[in-house]
Design a protein around this motif. Structure first.
Motif, short mmCIF file in Angstrom:
data_model
loop_
_atom_site.label_atom_id
_atom_site.label_comp_id
_atom_site.label_asym_id
_atom_site.label_seq_id
_atom_site.Cartn_x
_atom_site.Cartn_y
_atom_site.Cartn_z
N VAL A 195 8.13 10.08 0.71
CA VAL A 195 7.37 9.70 -0.49
C VAL A 195 7.50 8.21 -0.75
CG1 VAL A 195 7.30 9.92 -3.01
CG2 VAL A 195 7.46 11.96 -1.59
N ASN A 196 8.70 7.68 -0.63
CA ASN A 196 8.94 6.27 -0.93
C ASN A 196 8.35 5.34 0.12
OD1 ASN A 196 10.32 6.98 -3.25
ND2 ASN A 196 12.34 6.87 -2.29
N SER A 197 7.91 5.89 1.24
CA SER A 197 7.37 5.07 2.33
C SER A 197 5.86 4.90 2.23
CB SER A 197 7.70 5.69 3.69
OG SER A 197 9.10 5.79 3.87
N ALA A 198 5.22 5.62 1.31
CA ALA A 198 3.76 5.65 1.27
C ALA A 198 3.21 5.10 -0.03
CB ALA A 198 3.26 7.08 1.47
N ASP A 199 2.18 4.31 0.06
CA ASP A 199 1.43 3.86 -1.10
C ASP A 199 0.68 5.08 -1.67
OD1 ASP A 199 -0.42 2.87 -2.91
OD2 ASP A 199 -0.99 1.16 -1.66
N PRO A 200 0.85 5.39 -2.96
CA PRO A 200 0.16 6.55 -3.54
C PRO A 200 -1.36 6.48 -3.39
CG PRO A 200 1.86 5.75 -5.03
CD PRO A 200 1.73 4.73 -3.93
N GLN A 201 -1.91 5.26 -3.25
CA GLN A 201 -3.36 5.10 -3.13
C GLN A 201 -3.85 5.21 -1.69
OE1 GLN A 201 -5.03 5.02 -5.99
NE2 GLN A 201 -2.98 5.13 -6.92
N LEU A 202 -2.94 5.38 -0.75
CA LEU A 202 -3.32 5.48 0.65
C LEU A 202 -4.12 6.75 0.89
CD1 LEU A 202 -2.77 3.94 3.36
CD2 LEU A 202 -0.87 5.53 3.72
N ASP A 203 -5.07 6.67 1.81
CA ASP A 203 -5.86 7.84 2.21
C ASP A 203 -4.92 9.00 2.52
OD1 ASP A 203 -7.77 9.59 3.44
OD2 ASP A 203 -7.35 8.67 5.38
N PRO A 204 -5.16 10.19 1.93
CA PRO A 204 -4.23 11.31 2.16
C PRO A 204 -4.09 11.70 3.63
CG PRO A 204 -6.21 12.05 1.02
CD PRO A 204 -6.23 10.55 0.99
#
Length: 201
Positions: free
Chosen positions: A67-76
């Motif tokens: 979770v901490n490695s991903a931008d929440p706005q990144l394409d799912p």
């Protein structure tokens, strides 16, 4: 956890991966952890519960790091792709961790939480954004497919059949295609540069 507890859990993970549940002794655990037997007893609620404690800690830790490695706005679809490859790369970087996960994740309920956290959210986000072309009632089967594919790829890496990069990109591409992403886009997503996995707490 305290530094000593982390050492005990790391030693337990190593021994469980090598010998199996129920086959380790307090003396072995103390020796691998580099602590006295009394320290083991002082830092565990019980030796019998150690496996579940280790499994629960590993599941929670990996989910947080993904979770901490991903931008929440990144394409799912890209978030899911990165998550798949994080597991496969970590199996290469930390073979004892990979051996523990591949040995027990398909049968242990605590370790199955690995597939019920960030991957489910990424798949549901993909459905909501019309990135995938399967009905939501198939979600349980889809998560089983993803989990099985990741474990199989980790084994390929651990046994030296493929590099983590090849196993990670190929597995990701095939999973995305199974979920409904067009072949060309699935391959492009699977070959994107993988960001660093966030550090453990």
């Amino acid at each position: 956890m305290t530094p000593v507890q982390k050492r005990i859990h790391q030693a337990a993970m190593q021994l469980f991966a090598e010998k199996g549940v129920g086959d380790i002794t307090v003396s072995e655990l103390a020796q691998v952890a580099g602590v006295a037997r009394g320290t083991i007893y002082n830092n565990l609620s019980s030796v019998e519960s150690l496996f579940e404690e280790v499994a629960g800690q590993l599941s929670a830790e990996m989910n947080r790091r993904v979770v901490n490695s991903a931008d929440p706005q990144l394409d799912p679809a890209q978030r899911l792709a990165n998550g798949i490859r994080f597991y496969i790369r970590r199996a290469h970087d930390e073979p004892q961790w990979g051996s523990f996960i591949t040995r027990y994740a398909s049968s242990n309920k605590t370790l199955q939480k690995l597939w019920s956290g960030p991957p489910v959210h990424d798949v549901l986000s993909g459905i909501a954004q019309s990135r995938y072309s399967f009905p939501e009632e198939q979600l349980t089967s889809v998560m089983s497919l993803i989990g099985g594919a990741v474990l199989a790829a980790m084994l390929l890496v651990l046994e030296g059949h493929k590099t983590w990069r090849v196993a990670g990109s190929e597995t990701t591409e095939l999973v995305l295609r199974a979920l409904g992403i067009a072949p060309e886009e699935a391959r492009s997503i699977a070959l994107q540069e993988l960001p660093p996995l966030a550090a453990a707490d």
